[in-house]
Write an enzyme that holds these catalytic residues in place. Structure first.
Site, short mmCIF file in Angstrom:
data_model
loop_
_atom_site.label_atom_id
_atom_site.label_comp_id
_atom_site.label_asym_id
_atom_site.label_seq_id
_atom_site.Cartn_x
_atom_site.Cartn_y
_atom_site.Cartn_z
N GLN A 36 0.90 -1.15 0.00
CA GLN A 36 0.00 0.00 0.00
C GLN A 36 0.95 1.21 0.00
OE1 GLN A 36 -4.01 -1.31 1.47
NE2 GLN A 36 -2.87 -1.32 3.38
N HIS B 63 6.37 3.96 6.09
CA HIS B 63 7.67 3.30 5.89
C HIS B 63 7.38 2.16 4.92
CE1 HIS B 63 11.55 1.62 8.02
NE2 HIS B 63 11.49 1.23 6.75
N HIS C 143 6.67 -1.05 3.05
CA HIS C 143 6.64 -2.45 3.52
C HIS C 143 5.84 -3.30 2.55
CE1 HIS C 143 3.48 -0.11 5.53
NE2 HIS C 143 2.70 -1.18 5.46
N HIS D 9 3.56 -6.50 2.29
CA HIS D 9 2.78 -7.48 3.05
C HIS D 9 2.96 -8.83 2.34
CE1 HIS D 9 0.02 -4.66 5.32
NE2 HIS D 9 0.42 -3.83 4.36
P1 AMP Z 1 -0.31 -0.54 5.95
O1 AMP Z 1 -1.70 -0.24 6.37
O2 AMP Z 1 -0.19 -1.10 4.56
O3 AMP Z 1 0.59 0.65 6.19
O4 AMP Z 1 0.19 -1.71 6.88
C1 AMP Z 1 0.70 -1.52 8.18
C2 AMP Z 1 0.98 -2.89 8.72
O5 AMP Z 1 1.86 -2.74 9.81
C3 AMP Z 1 -0.27 -3.61 9.25
O6 AMP Z 1 -0.27 -4.94 8.76
C4 AMP Z 1 -0.08 -3.56 10.78
O7 AMP Z 1 -0.65 -4.68 11.42
C5 AMP Z 1 1.41 -3.55 10.88
N1 AMP Z 1 1.96 -2.93 12.08
C6 AMP Z 1 1.68 -1.72 12.58
N2 AMP Z 1 2.45 -1.46 13.66
C7 AMP Z 1 3.24 -2.56 13.83
C8 AMP Z 1 4.23 -2.92 14.78
N3 AMP Z 1 4.59 -2.11 15.76
N4 AMP Z 1 4.82 -4.14 14.66
C9 AMP Z 1 4.47 -4.97 13.65
N5 AMP Z 1 3.54 -4.69 12.73
C10 AMP Z 1 2.92 -3.50 12.82
#
Ligand code: AMP
Length: 167
Positions: free
Chosen positions: A87, A98, A100, A102
């Site tokens: 995303q 940041h 990432h 999935h």
């Molecule tokens: P997005 O909405 O694509 O930015 O995804 C954010 C992802 O980060 C989601 O799957 C959350 O569950 C995950 N997330 C948020 N904070 C943390 C954290 N502190 N440790 C691990 N995963 C996290």
């Protein structure tokens, strides 16, 4: 890896015990709120918001790590397919600024309609965003309160399993 080492994920410190793969430029870590079993995340070590901000070396390193991790979680969770998704930016549902990837192990019939997996990733993000927005100004989101489903130790245990498999 122990918790004296912290890695940055946007504004969130990720304890070393939650990181299961490290390369010179990227990390794989377990998810606070996985949408399916084995839903993990891969990020560049450098804290950059958008995919376009990555260097060519970071893109290559990130996707090569995602490829390795994908194969491992697919096997480990008894799945037969993978969803890999980014995303990229707030209007695409990104809540943590940041980059990432999935990675979600997928099984037959895990969602009634296949593409509902994207709604699930987004729904989780919307809940997270709502919790962050409900915080009083200047206060940080209390992740332990928000975690609800997964404890720090559950996450560390999953990371330890995956770390052993990836070695
Ligand atoms: P997005 O909405 O694509 O930015 O995804 C954010 C992802 O980060 C989601 O799957 C959350 O569950 C995950 N997330 C948020 N904070 C943390 C954290 N502190 N440790 C691990 N995963 C996290």
């Amino acid at each position: 890896m122990d918790d004296s080492v912290k890695y940055g994920f946007g504004p969130h410190p990720i304890p070393g015990s939650h990181v299961f793969a490290l390369t010179p430029l990227s990390m794989g870590f377990v998810n606070l709120k996985p949408v399916v079993p084995g839903h993990v995340l891969v990020s560049p070590l450098r804290n950059v918001k958008r995919f376009a901000d990555l260097t060519a070396a970071e893109v290559a390193d990130l996707w090569l790590l995602a490829q390795r991790i994908g194969a491992t979680v697919e096997r480990h969770y008894g799945a037969a397919s993978l969803t890999l998704a980014i995303q990229d930016g707030p209007f695409a549902g990104q809540t943590v600024p940041h980059v990432h990837i999935h990675i979600l192990p997928r099984k037959a019939g895990d969602f009634p309609k296949n593409d509902e997996v994207y709604d699930a990733i987004d729904r989780e993000s919307v809940q997270y965003k709502a919790a962050a927005a409900a915080q009083p100004a200047g206060e940080k989101l209390d992740l332990d309160k928000e975690r609800r489903v997964r404890s720090h130790d559950d996450m560390a245990a999953e990371a330890a399993e995956l770390r052993a498999l990836l070695q």
